[in-house]
Design a protein around this motif. Structure first.
Motif, mmCIF file in Angstrom:
data_model
loop_
_atom_site.group_PDB
_atom_site.id
_atom_site.type_symbol
_atom_site.label_atom_id
_atom_site.label_comp_id
_atom_site.label_asym_id
_atom_site.label_seq_id
_atom_site.Cartn_x
_atom_site.Cartn_y
_atom_site.Cartn_z
ATOM 1 N N SER A 314 88.286 28.452 80.832
ATOM 2 C CA SER A 314 87.478 27.441 80.155
ATOM 3 C C SER A 314 86.721 26.636 81.210
ATOM 4 O O SER A 314 86.930 26.807 82.421
ATOM 5 N N TYR A 315 85.868 25.763 80.751
ATOM 6 C CA TYR A 315 85.121 24.887 81.677
ATOM 7 C C TYR A 315 86.086 24.067 82.529
ATOM 8 O O TYR A 315 85.947 24.004 83.758
ATOM 9 N N GLU A 316 87.083 23.459 81.890
ATOM 10 C CA GLU A 316 88.043 22.635 82.634
ATOM 11 C C GLU A 316 88.931 23.494 83.529
ATOM 12 O O GLU A 316 89.229 23.123 84.665
ATOM 13 N N PHE A 317 89.358 24.657 83.028
ATOM 14 C CA PHE A 317 90.192 25.549 83.842
ATOM 15 C C PHE A 317 89.426 26.061 85.058
ATOM 16 O O PHE A 317 89.981 26.178 86.152
ATOM 17 N N ALA A 318 88.163 26.406 84.857
ATOM 18 C CA ALA A 318 87.391 27.004 85.945
ATOM 19 C C ALA A 318 87.249 26.051 87.126
ATOM 20 O O ALA A 318 87.171 26.491 88.285
ATOM 21 N N LYS A 319 87.224 24.764 86.852
ATOM 22 C CA LYS A 319 87.108 23.793 87.946
ATOM 23 C C LYS A 319 88.303 23.848 88.876
ATOM 24 O O LYS A 319 88.211 23.519 90.060
ATOM 25 N N GLU A 320 89.454 24.285 88.344
ATOM 26 C CA GLU A 320 90.687 24.372 89.128
ATOM 27 C C GLU A 320 91.086 25.820 89.401
ATOM 28 O O GLU A 320 92.222 26.074 89.809
ATOM 29 N N TYR A 321 90.164 26.755 89.191
ATOM 30 C CA TYR A 321 90.430 28.189 89.389
ATOM 31 C C TYR A 321 91.674 28.625 88.606
ATOM 32 O O TYR A 321 92.580 29.258 89.136
ATOM 33 N N MET A 322 91.678 28.304 87.324
ATOM 34 C CA MET A 322 92.817 28.603 86.463
ATOM 35 C C MET A 322 92.406 29.535 85.331
ATOM 36 O O MET A 322 91.247 29.560 84.912
ATOM 37 N N MET A 323 93.378 30.282 84.838
ATOM 38 C CA MET A 323 93.173 31.101 83.652
ATOM 39 C C MET A 323 94.530 31.483 83.087
ATOM 40 O O MET A 323 95.550 31.420 83.770
ATOM 41 N N PHE A 324 94.532 31.879 81.817
ATOM 42 C CA PHE A 324 95.686 32.522 81.212
ATOM 43 C C PHE A 324 95.454 34.027 81.255
ATOM 44 O O PHE A 324 94.329 34.512 81.088
ATOM 45 N N ALA A 325 96.519 34.780 81.477
ATOM 46 C CA ALA A 325 96.420 36.242 81.501
ATOM 47 C C ALA A 325 97.694 36.841 80.926
ATOM 48 O O ALA A 325 98.789 36.274 81.067
ATOM 49 N N VAL A 326 97.541 37.982 80.282
ATOM 50 C CA VAL A 326 98.695 38.732 79.785
ATOM 51 C C VAL A 326 98.399 40.210 79.984
ATOM 52 O O VAL A 326 97.256 40.656 79.826
ATOM 53 N N ASN A 327 99.407 40.971 80.355
ATOM 54 C CA ASN A 327 99.250 42.397 80.609
ATOM 55 C C ASN A 327 99.956 43.200 79.516
ATOM 56 O O ASN A 327 101.000 42.800 79.008
ATOM 57 N N GLY A 328 99.354 44.342 79.190
ATOM 58 C CA GLY A 328 99.955 45.245 78.223
ATOM 59 C C GLY A 328 99.267 45.207 76.869
ATOM 60 O O GLY A 328 98.552 44.264 76.533
ATOM 61 N N PRO A 329 99.472 46.231 76.048
ATOM 62 C CA PRO A 329 98.875 46.282 74.708
ATOM 63 C C PRO A 329 99.366 45.127 73.837
ATOM 64 O O PRO A 329 100.488 44.628 73.997
ATOM 65 N N THR A 330 98.513 44.720 72.903
ATOM 66 C CA THR A 330 98.868 43.608 72.031
ATOM 67 C C THR A 330 100.093 43.943 71.176
ATOM 68 O O THR A 330 100.310 45.098 70.792
ATOM 69 N N TRP A 331 100.886 42.927 70.895
ATOM 70 C CA TRP A 331 102.029 43.096 69.996
ATOM 71 C C TRP A 331 102.139 41.910 69.033
ATOM 72 O O TRP A 331 103.197 41.649 68.468
ATOM 73 N N ASP A 332 101.004 41.228 68.798
ATOM 74 C CA ASP A 332 101.023 40.071 67.895
ATOM 75 C C ASP A 332 101.283 40.493 66.444
ATOM 76 O O ASP A 332 102.121 39.897 65.757
ATOM 77 N N GLN A 333 100.529 41.489 65.966
ATOM 78 C CA GLN A 333 100.670 41.925 64.567
ATOM 79 C C GLN A 333 101.162 43.365 64.447
ATOM 80 O O GLN A 333 101.274 43.891 63.332
ATOM 81 N N VAL A 334 101.424 44.007 65.570
ATOM 82 C CA VAL A 334 101.873 45.407 65.585
ATOM 83 C C VAL A 334 103.081 45.513 66.518
ATOM 84 O O VAL A 334 103.331 44.623 67.341
ATOM 85 N N PRO A 335 103.853 46.591 66.435
ATOM 86 C CA PRO A 335 105.008 46.737 67.323
ATOM 87 C C PRO A 335 104.573 46.834 68.785
ATOM 88 O O PRO A 335 103.509 47.389 69.090
ATOM 89 N N PRO A 336 105.364 46.300 69.713
ATOM 90 C CA PRO A 336 105.029 46.425 71.135
ATOM 91 C C PRO A 336 105.071 47.885 71.582
ATOM 92 O O PRO A 336 105.826 48.693 71.029
ATOM 93 N N PHE A 337 104.256 48.195 72.561
ATOM 94 C CA PHE A 337 104.237 49.558 73.084
ATOM 95 C C PHE A 337 105.474 49.809 73.944
ATOM 96 O O PHE A 337 105.850 48.980 74.773
ATOM 97 N N GLN A 338 106.099 50.963 73.756
ATOM 98 C CA GLN A 338 107.276 51.351 74.528
ATOM 99 C C GLN A 338 107.125 52.815 74.926
ATOM 100 O O GLN A 338 106.977 53.694 74.081
ATOM 101 N N TRP A 339 107.159 53.072 76.234
ATOM 102 C CA TRP A 339 106.953 54.439 76.717
ATOM 103 C C TRP A 339 107.964 55.424 76.126
ATOM 104 O O TRP A 339 107.602 56.509 75.689
ATOM 105 N N SER A 340 109.229 55.036 76.117
ATOM 106 C CA SER A 340 110.277 55.989 75.747
ATOM 107 C C SER A 340 110.222 56.413 74.292
ATOM 108 O O SER A 340 110.720 57.480 73.931
ATOM 109 N N THR A 341 109.617 55.599 73.431
ATOM 110 C CA THR A 341 109.534 55.941 72.013
ATOM 111 C C THR A 341 108.116 56.344 71.598
ATOM 112 O O THR A 341 107.886 56.624 70.421
#
Length: 366
Positions: A314-341
């Motif tokens: 965001s504008y305020e975050f960028a001033k402090e070199y900040m961000m939110f990040a998440v790795n991996g496929p989404t699992w908000d409304q669907v099951p999380p990804f799992q290699w073994s299954t």
């Protein structure tokens, strides 16, 4: 980590087990010639803006170019140009989703990007580059003159220096959008449209008419319908409907991780069976499409491919070199990804966790 990522994504490319001699030799010769040319230009034209900036960051740039990691997007075009016999580009396959969102009252400006890639690519490193760049009033013209005609894309530049929270006047140069094809590049200041509509979405369909027409998109529209249009493709419609729900960083993250394909009518594929399709979302989950389904083109099939991360600032975050990040496929409304299954458990995924179920983290650089 780099070794494991190489093994997961590039091992076997031009050897040692598969070696297409003509293509691989042409690729090696092209890369060597291009690297030598870049080094020569940096030495000869240090007074020019483009080559000055590359020369200042040459150690980083040349080191990365000597490997194949940074050529992932370029290889898609090089394989076709250099006649790779088994070049396979999935029709309709998305690369990314992006959104620039102006909050109510113009109080904040959020920028977010979701990478779409193979799941084998999910070992990631968050990097911050400090490069001694200098400003150029003709930056886009410089880029146009040096375009390599590979990894053709839509590029969006947000100049947070132009943003004034709460002000209604449209700042010139806040949002510049550029699209490219071989021999063709179009750009424009779209700050006025951003302030008018309060959002700018990006979803792998050209915005500018000349780029759209030259890309072959009209032929795809004739053959497959609205999915290949700019305004009626599923992600365009989802962004148009849901961007008004964004009121802060958490709600922006929810939109960028959105995939409710089993219940969202905008995720339906009328010529597919079954009709709900995991590709038709802001963060794709093509692994959830049935292997025995019927689909009109490659992107709709079951694949180890989808949205593999989310970054937002965001504008305020960028001033402090900040961000939110998440790795991996989404699992908000669907099951999380799992290699073994998953149907792809036999693919190399060295160094990966089995279950990809992670929350966003706050990145802060001083």
């Amino acid at each position: 980590l780099i070794y494991m990522h190489w093994m997961n994504t590039m091992f076997g490319y031009c050897g040692p087990y598969k070696y297409q001699t003509p293509y691989c030799e042409h690729l090696r010769d092209y890369l060597a010639a291009n690297l030598a040319w870049m080094q020569e230009q940096m030495e000869l034209y240090q007074d020019q803006d483009y080559w000055h900036q590359l020369n200042k960051g040459r150690d980083i740039i040349l080191t990365r170019l000597k490997g194949l990691f940074q050529l992932g997007g370029d290889l898609e075009d090089l394989e076709a140009a250099l006649n790779k016999s088994d070049a396979k580009r999935t029709l309709g396959s998305g690369s990314c989703s992006a959104l620039i969102k102006l909050l109510p009252g113009n109080k904040e400006l959020l920028v977010s990007h979701v990478t779409w890639n193979t799941y084998q690519s999910m070992l990631r490193i968050i990097k911050k580059y400090t490069l001694p760049f200098r400003r150029s009033p003709n930056g886009l013209k410089v880029i146009n003159g040096q375009c390599e005609n590979m990894y053709n894309n839509q590029w969006m530049v947000v100049d947070y220096n132009k943003f004034k929270p709460g002000e209604t006047d449209v700042p010139s140069g806040l949002l510049t959008v550029l699209e490219q094809l071989p021999g063709l590049m179009t750009w424009a200041d779209k700050s006025d449209l951003l302030y008018q509509s309060t959002y700018w979405p990006s979803y792998n369909v050209p915005y500018f008419g000349d780029i759209f027409n030259a890309s072959g998109q009209p032929d795809l529209v004739k053959k497959f319908g609205d999915w290949f249009t700019y305004s009626k493709t599923p992600r365009a419609q989802i962004f148009k409907r849901n961007h008004t729900l964004v009121e802060d960083l958490p709600s922006m993250m929810r939109l960028m991780r959105y995939n409710n394909f089993l219940n969202d009518p905008l995720s339906l594929c009328s010529s597919c069976e079954p009709k709900p399709n995991g590709e038709n979302a802001i963060s794709a989950r093509s692994d959830l499409n049935p292997a025995n389904g019927t689909y009109p083109f490659g992107a709709m099939h079951q694949r180890q491919h989808g949205g593999t991360d989310m970054k937002v600032t965001s504008y305020e975050f960028a001033k402090e070199y900040m961000m939110f990040a998440v790795n991996g496929p989404t699992w908000d409304q669907v099951p999380p990804f799992q290699w073994s299954t998953s149907p792809f458990s036999n693919l190399m995924h060295m160094g990966h966790p089995d279950l990809w179920k992670f929350d966003p983290i706050l990145i802060r650089w001083k």
